[in-house]
Scaffold this active site. Structure first.
Site, PDB file in Angstrom:
ATOM      1  N   TYR A  92      -2.525  -5.234 -18.062  1.00  8.97           N
ATOM      2  CA  TYR A  92      -3.082  -4.311 -19.053  1.00  8.97           C
ATOM      3  C   TYR A  92      -1.976  -3.397 -19.560  1.00  8.97           C
ATOM      4  O   TYR A  92      -1.209  -2.843 -18.778  1.00  8.97           O
ATOM      5  CB  TYR A  92      -4.195  -3.453 -18.440  1.00  8.97           C
ATOM      6  N   GLN A 123     -13.504  -3.155 -21.723  1.00  5.78           N
ATOM      7  CA  GLN A 123     -13.869  -4.510 -22.172  1.00  5.78           C
ATOM      8  C   GLN A 123     -12.745  -5.518 -21.881  1.00  5.78           C
ATOM      9  O   GLN A 123     -13.013  -6.674 -21.555  1.00  5.78           O
ATOM     10  CB  GLN A 123     -14.281  -4.529 -23.651  1.00  5.78           C
ATOM     11  N   ASN A 164      -6.275   4.356 -19.119  1.00 10.46           N
ATOM     12  CA  ASN A 164      -7.006   5.628 -19.076  1.00 10.46           C
ATOM     13  C   ASN A 164      -8.154   5.546 -18.066  1.00 10.46           C
ATOM     14  O   ASN A 164      -8.292   4.558 -17.344  1.00 10.46           O
ATOM     15  CB  ASN A 164      -7.511   5.996 -20.482  1.00 10.46           C
ATOM     16  N   SER A 216       0.849  11.783 -11.052  1.00 11.67           N
ATOM     17  CA  SER A 216       2.154  11.432 -10.485  1.00 11.67           C
ATOM     18  C   SER A 216       2.967  12.674 -10.120  1.00 11.67           C
ATOM     19  O   SER A 216       2.624  13.785 -10.497  1.00 11.67           O
ATOM     20  CB  SER A 216       2.912  10.582 -11.490  1.00 11.67           C
ATOM     21  N   GLN A 271       9.737  14.829 -14.976  1.00  8.08           N
ATOM     22  CA  GLN A 271       8.423  14.487 -14.425  1.00  8.08           C
ATOM     23  C   GLN A 271       7.319  15.272 -15.134  1.00  8.08           C
ATOM     24  O   GLN A 271       6.272  14.734 -15.468  1.00  8.08           O
ATOM     25  CB  GLN A 271       8.399  14.781 -12.920  1.00  8.08           C
ATOM     26  N   HIS A 294       7.905   9.942  -6.361  1.00  4.04           N
ATOM     27  CA  HIS A 294       9.369   9.889  -6.506  1.00  4.04           C
ATOM     28  C   HIS A 294       9.987  10.953  -5.617  1.00  4.04           C
ATOM     29  O   HIS A 294       9.536  12.099  -5.622  1.00  4.04           O
ATOM     30  CB  HIS A 294       9.795  10.187  -7.939  1.00  4.04           C
ATOM     31  N   ASP A 332      13.270   4.391 -13.501  1.00  7.83           N
ATOM     32  CA  ASP A 332      12.138   4.188 -14.421  1.00  7.83           C
ATOM     33  C   ASP A 332      12.414   3.061 -15.410  1.00  7.83           C
ATOM     34  O   ASP A 332      11.514   2.314 -15.780  1.00  7.83           O
ATOM     35  CB  ASP A 332      11.883   5.454 -15.244  1.00  7.83           C
ATOM     36  N   GLU A 334     -19.151 -14.100  23.738  1.00  8.83           N
ATOM     37  CA  GLU A 334     -19.630 -13.480  22.502  1.00  8.83           C
ATOM     38  C   GLU A 334     -21.006 -14.005  22.087  1.00  8.83           C
ATOM     39  O   GLU A 334     -21.513 -13.640  21.030  1.00  8.83           O
ATOM     40  CB  GLU A 334     -18.613 -13.708  21.372  1.00  8.83           C
ATOM     41  N   HIS A 342     -19.939 -22.184  18.573  1.00  9.61           N
ATOM     42  CA  HIS A 342     -18.474 -22.132  18.629  1.00  9.61           C
ATOM     43  C   HIS A 342     -17.982 -22.857  19.889  1.00  9.61           C
ATOM     44  O   HIS A 342     -17.067 -23.671  19.833  1.00  9.61           O
ATOM     45  CB  HIS A 342     -17.987 -20.675  18.646  1.00  9.61           C
TER      46      HIS A 342
END
Lengths: 432, 432
Positions: free
Chosen positions: A128, A190, A213, A236, A258, A327, A360, A414, A419
């Site tokens: 994205y 979407q 967002n 951040s 920053q 950072h 970065d 168990e 098993h």
């Protein structure tokens, strides 16, 4: 104007309180809207994408996929100098992430056992990329290149179109340089729905990565489990630890870099030098006035900036380990002796000449990092993020005959008699 | 009675529909209740835990922590034979997980750059262990041992007390063998809240692992991001691929061992041999009648069992890759040639003498595996699950002078002038 502290053990709570104010309360309103959008995309496919793109992005698309012509047109808008920088950054990112490739392994034992782990790249990944005016081609590289290095077969990108129904040129060129397979013009929740469930034109992926967002972030959390996602990202931060040899101009510039990200970003300065602290605060005022994102910077620094005087570098690192910043800059002379003491940080920038933007944009390590204290348990995005593992195991008949009764006893303890039975039928048949 | 198919490409949708019916719709009712419990624990700490334990487990505890005396008492109830089996299983698990330890690495370059990745174990981990009548000491080993191997400093276990306020002895001994640090008698969503936020007696952890009911699973999903969690677990499954050389008695036993887990478990049998299919179905009927969990098995097999005839082993593996089963058994003669074709599976059991319980209990690979198709993107629980990474990076002054302008240009392209500034102040000062 700033939050300035003399460090002491009991002050830590205050720091955390200031930082935690940033964690936005997710409104159930957003969750409901996102759930509706996801359900619509799941049911109606491409039709829903076209409709929602008209609604949210104000443009009616004929085709969701970016055509070769459109891509060429976008590429022609970007100058060669920037293309070359992208190419060089890509090479550095590729080289760093190549070192994190993992191999399958197998352990052959003399008693008729072999076991190991198979490492396989994910098949399909969706990236994205946010739209709008602030677009980040660096993030495009950071998300696509590691997937490519891991060996992912198909990587597709989704990004919202602009008002003319076009893709952002800088994003397009970065995607091309990184080696994208397909680009679709769709954004928001979407787009996440399309990647998670698949539509007529967009195939379902195994993992979704990339920032977005609140709608995108909420949608990613909603589809987690249906597909994998990269991480839960919060606001951040940078934490700069500097000794008396650091240049206050440099320290101030790094704190500002920053702070310009957004109003919720936090710049934390920890030093053993009162003089450096005072000079840095002076420098902050001087430099801020010259920067384009002045308002964001001032709000971020005043609300979430922390300026902390410590008695020693050890104390500073201890504090940093508690905060677990995204950072961490170590602007100190003895880097090699102190790096081992760092436990919790997304990425660590060493020495006086490695400001955060080196990482970065350019040097190779990933800039998609755990934020808001999650570096205590999350790792940077990496090649491994696009690999998955299967264990495998072989027992010979002799080995099963030897160990079978122990496994039967364990299963019966168990209460799982079927098993036990699956071992027993073999041991009985193969009795020697 | 059973779902029997002749495989064809277009049948795949039908298979998926049957399997997906198992995905329970999470009721918002549960989410609300869980959110209330989490908020209460966050605010009231130990008091809330005591109160909720009385409410849900029907017992008033004086101390949440299991004392040494109580632990010794529990240990005395378990026979030495079982203790020895636990010890041996633990050694195998340890040995397997030791091979997955990762090392920090550093790359020193001649031009004044060094960069790499620091690998650090998580500090504190919480392991959830369900209570009730069906308790699984094997899961205790599988969750604790990898964390111990990774080097986690403190591992704490939470498990609901029984009606007498005591811990289950088999669980206690397994925890002791695995090397647990502390055990607390608290279960449900309240236990997850305690681990995520911390209380007076239970310290906050970095990661929560371990299976649980719908309340525990929902609570884990809610606190994800505040801490890390292991995975989103769904209903489990086995897929057995067998050729004509396989023994129908063995195949039937393995399908039954999965089916006994719970009504939503799915056993899928894929074979190239019609004869084997018919004989296996006969065997299923014979063996089921003798097993203690007959009702669960019958329901699981009828609703979610799949019996599929394929034309070739290649086709069978292709189908398995689409389904991405938690457990895959390859009961075929040519194991080495076919293992490379397997892409999606949690754990792969090879040959005629490696039934799933060998891995569930004893051999070494982890039995905490991605379920319900998530093996397409999730991996087994492993040593890596308890390690986290930080990247690090050093640029010399000369190197920054050389590359600075590219980084400045990149930052300006993104409109981040303070980022550009943090490089510029250094390059200008250091101009040669």
């Amino acid at each position: 104007m700033f939050n300035i502290f003399q460090y002491s053990e009991d002050k830590y709570k205050e720091f955390v309180e200031i930082l935690n104010q940033r964690k936005s309360q997710q409104s159930s309103n957003v969750t409901e809207k996102v759930q509706d959008i996801l359900a619509k995309v799941k049911q109606e496919g491409d039709g829903a994408l076209i409709e929602l793109t008209e609604k949210f992005d104000g443009v009616v698309l004929k085709d969701l996929e970016v055509s070769n012509e459109e891509l060429e047109e976008a590429l022609s808008k970007i100058d060669d100098e920037f293309k070359n920088i992208l190419e060089e950054a890509k090479k550095n990112i590729e080289s760093y992430h190549n070192k994190m490739l993992q191999r399958s392994w197998c352990d052959f034992q003399e008693d008729g056992v072999f076991l190991g782990q198979k490492v396989v790249p994910l098949e399909r990944v969706g990236v994205y990329v946010p739209g709008g005016t602030a677009t980040y081609p660096s993030s495009v590289l950071m998300n696509i290149v590691p997937a490519r290095v891991a060996g992912v077969k198909e990587i597709i990108m989704v990004t919202p179109p602009d008002k003319e129904g076009k893709i952002n040129p800088a994003v397009a060129v970065a995607a091309k340089v990184a080696g994208i397979d397909k680009i679709y013009k769709v954004g928001g929740a979407q787009a996440i729905g399309a990647l998670a469930y698949g539509t007529e034109s967009i195939g379902k992926v195994d993992k979704i990565v990339g920032p977005g967002n609140i709608f995108v972030a909420t949608a990613k959390k909603e589809v987690f489990g249906e597909v994998d996602i990269d991480m839960i990202a919060g606001p951040s931060e940078i934490l700069v630890i500097a000794d008396e040899n650091a240049n206050p101009k440099h320290v101030a510039a790094d704190l500002l870099s920053q702070a310009e990200h957004d109003k919720l970003a936090s710049s934390i300065f920890v030093t053993t030098s009162k003089k450096l602290m005072d000079e840095t605060i002076e420098e902050l005022k001087i430099q801020t006035s010259k920067l384009s994102r002045k308002e964001i910077i001032e709000e971020s620094l005043e609300n979430y900036g922390l300026f902390i005087l410590c008695q020693s570098i050890d104390q500073a690192i201890e504090l940093s380990n508690k905060i677990a910043p995204e950072h961490l800059e170590l602007m100190i002379s003895n880097v090699t002796e102190n790096l081992p003491k760092v436990k919790n940080a997304g990425s660590i920038f060493l020495g006086y000449y490695t400001p955060e933007p080196v990482g970065d944009y350019f040097a190779g390590p990933n800039h998609v990092l755990p934020t808001a204290g999650t570096a205590k348990f999350f790792s940077p995005l990496s090649t491994e993020s696009f690999l998955k593992k299967s264990s495998f195991l072989y027992y010979s008949q002799e080995k099963l005959n030897k160990e079978g009764n122990k496994i039967i006893k364990f299963a019966e303890q168990e209460g799982l008699t079927a098993h036990a039975n699956s071992v027993r039928v073999r041991v009985e048949d193969g009795r020697v």
